[in-house]
Design an enzyme around this catalytic site. Structure first.
Site, mmCIF file in Angstrom:
data_model
loop_
_atom_site.group_PDB
_atom_site.id
_atom_site.type_symbol
_atom_site.label_atom_id
_atom_site.label_comp_id
_atom_site.label_asym_id
_atom_site.label_seq_id
_atom_site.Cartn_x
_atom_site.Cartn_y
_atom_site.Cartn_z
ATOM 1 N N GLY A 11 39.393 25.217 41.900
ATOM 2 C CA GLY A 11 40.506 25.464 42.607
ATOM 3 C C GLY A 11 40.358 26.151 43.791
ATOM 4 O O GLY A 11 39.132 26.482 44.411
ATOM 5 N N LEU A 12 41.371 26.402 44.537
ATOM 6 C CA LEU A 12 41.380 26.629 45.897
ATOM 7 C C LEU A 12 40.870 28.330 45.960
ATOM 8 O O LEU A 12 40.816 28.825 44.989
ATOM 9 C CB LEU A 12 42.954 26.809 46.569
ATOM 10 C CG LEU A 12 43.481 25.404 46.707
ATOM 11 C CD1 LEU A 12 44.929 25.603 47.121
ATOM 12 C CD2 LEU A 12 42.847 24.435 47.804
ATOM 13 N N SER A 13 40.507 28.655 47.315
ATOM 14 C CA SER A 13 39.991 30.036 47.314
ATOM 15 C C SER A 13 41.446 30.776 46.917
ATOM 16 O O SER A 13 42.858 30.459 47.728
ATOM 17 C CB SER A 13 39.744 30.214 48.873
ATOM 18 O OG SER A 13 39.417 31.696 49.005
ATOM 19 N N GLY A 14 41.403 31.856 46.208
ATOM 20 C CA GLY A 14 42.658 32.618 46.150
ATOM 21 C C GLY A 14 43.467 32.123 44.689
ATOM 22 O O GLY A 14 44.355 32.926 44.559
ATOM 23 N N ALA A 15 42.941 31.107 44.403
ATOM 24 C CA ALA A 15 43.896 30.933 43.197
ATOM 25 C C ALA A 15 43.661 31.412 41.929
ATOM 26 O O ALA A 15 44.567 31.543 41.197
ATOM 27 C CB ALA A 15 43.553 29.301 42.665
ATOM 28 N N GLY A 16 42.613 32.167 41.772
ATOM 29 C CA GLY A 16 42.541 33.110 40.603
ATOM 30 C C GLY A 16 41.081 32.768 39.986
ATOM 31 O O GLY A 16 40.896 33.291 38.728
ATOM 32 N N LYS A 17 40.349 31.978 40.334
ATOM 33 C CA LYS A 17 38.923 31.708 39.397
ATOM 34 C C LYS A 17 38.195 32.688 39.212
ATOM 35 O O LYS A 17 37.751 33.060 37.959
ATOM 36 C CB LYS A 17 38.133 30.558 40.256
ATOM 37 C CG LYS A 17 38.798 29.462 40.811
ATOM 38 C CD LYS A 17 37.964 28.365 41.567
ATOM 39 C CE LYS A 17 37.550 29.110 42.842
ATOM 40 N NZ LYS A 17 38.528 29.459 43.953
ATOM 41 N N SER A 85 34.386 24.404 44.210
ATOM 42 C CA SER A 85 33.961 22.899 43.818
ATOM 43 C C SER A 85 34.996 21.977 44.210
ATOM 44 O O SER A 85 35.575 21.128 43.300
ATOM 45 C CB SER A 85 33.689 22.827 42.240
ATOM 46 O OG SER A 85 34.538 23.440 41.306
HETATM 47 S S1 ADX Z 1 32.095 25.427 46.983
HETATM 48 O O1 ADX Z 1 33.052 24.879 47.789
HETATM 49 O O2 ADX Z 1 30.754 25.395 47.531
HETATM 50 O O3 ADX Z 1 32.438 25.307 45.797
HETATM 51 P P1 ADX Z 1 32.160 28.299 46.827
HETATM 52 O O4 ADX Z 1 33.052 28.840 45.374
HETATM 53 O O5 ADX Z 1 30.913 28.521 46.252
HETATM 54 O O6 ADX Z 1 32.682 26.937 47.353
HETATM 55 O O7 ADX Z 1 32.339 29.435 47.848
HETATM 56 C C1 ADX Z 1 33.672 29.481 48.310
HETATM 57 C C2 ADX Z 1 33.828 30.953 48.785
HETATM 58 O O8 ADX Z 1 33.080 31.148 50.210
HETATM 59 C C3 ADX Z 1 35.159 31.355 49.262
HETATM 60 O O9 ADX Z 1 35.735 32.149 47.978
HETATM 61 C C4 ADX Z 1 35.174 32.293 50.570
HETATM 62 O O10 ADX Z 1 35.033 33.593 50.025
HETATM 63 C C5 ADX Z 1 33.925 31.887 51.231
HETATM 64 N N1 ADX Z 1 34.109 30.681 52.187
HETATM 65 C C6 ADX Z 1 33.707 30.906 53.422
HETATM 66 N N2 ADX Z 1 33.665 29.843 54.172
HETATM 67 C C7 ADX Z 1 34.495 28.921 53.458
HETATM 68 C C8 ADX Z 1 35.021 27.699 53.702
HETATM 69 N N3 ADX Z 1 35.111 26.962 54.772
HETATM 70 N N4 ADX Z 1 35.783 27.150 52.637
HETATM 71 C C9 ADX Z 1 35.957 27.645 51.391
HETATM 72 N N5 ADX Z 1 35.373 28.799 51.309
HETATM 73 C C10 ADX Z 1 34.663 29.519 52.208
#
Ligand code: ADX
Length: 173
Positions: A11-17, A85
């Site tokens: 899920g998105l960043s901040g969604a609660g994963k 992911s």
């Molecule tokens: S993933 O896309 O490779 O699955 P992952 O979950 O490991 O990402 O890491 C995401 C975390 O990296 C976010 O929670 C945030 O803290 C940090 N982050 C830094 N830059 C980015 C970006 N450009 N997009 C998303 N997350 C970022």
């Protein structure tokens, strides 16, 4: 329990994963069920320290996490993975490679809600132009088409989401 599982929170960043990962972990601890949490932020400080946020790097991140999760679940340990992911094909590769059950949990909250929460202040940074290729804003997120579980974290409590995941897991055990 004979078989391990990979529970994959996407899920998105901040969604609660991360929150759900650790909350499910706490329940498994209470029940004495072995598990390990693999969280994107933590994994990126050690196992995947060398990776950035290009499509190639994100998919490599997912591949490495999936590999470790596979090793754990092969030994009856529940691997709880929380990582954005964003690419469907990368997640599907892990699913297909899984020798044990792969349970995809779509941690679903609207972008506006994630941005409002902005727990790490990253959305504000993006809006100020200090962070690029940010998922959901200027980088893609491909939602799962058939997740085993969906948690709408803007509409359900943490406990409700965790209950749903535990009920699913208990049906498999
Ligand atoms: S993933 O896309 O490779 O699955 P992952 O979950 O490991 O990402 O890491 C995401 C975390 O990296 C976010 O929670 C945030 O803290 C940090 N982050 C830094 N830059 C980015 C970006 N450009 N997009 C998303 N997350 C970022």
């Amino acid at each position: 329990m004979k078989q391990g599982y990979t529970v994959w929170f996407t899920g998105l960043s901040g969604a609660g994963k991360t929150t759900l990962n650790y909350a499910v972990g706490a329940r498994l601890t209470q029940k004495g069920i072995p598990f390990e949490s693999l969280d994107g932020d933590e994994v990126r400080t050690n196992l995947c320290w060398d990776l950035g946020f290009t499509r190639t790097d994100r998919n490599e991140n997912i591949r490495r996490i999936g590999y470790v999760a596979g090793l754990l679940s092969k030994h009856g340990v529940i691997a709880l993975v929380s990582a954005i992911s964003p690419y469907r094909t990368a997640r599907e590769l892990i699913r297909r490679a899984s020798k044990t059950s792969f349970i995809e949990v779509f941690v679903n909250a609207p972008l506006a809600v994630c941005e409002q929460r902005d727990v790490k202040g990253l959305y504000a940074k993006v809006r100020r132009g200090e962070l690029s290729a940010f998922t959901g804003i200027c980088d893609p997120y491909e939602p799962p088409e058939n997740p085993e579980i969906e948690c709408c974290t803007d509409r359900e409590t943490i406990d409700e989401s965790v209950d749903k995941i535990m009920q699913y897991l208990e049906r498999q055990l």
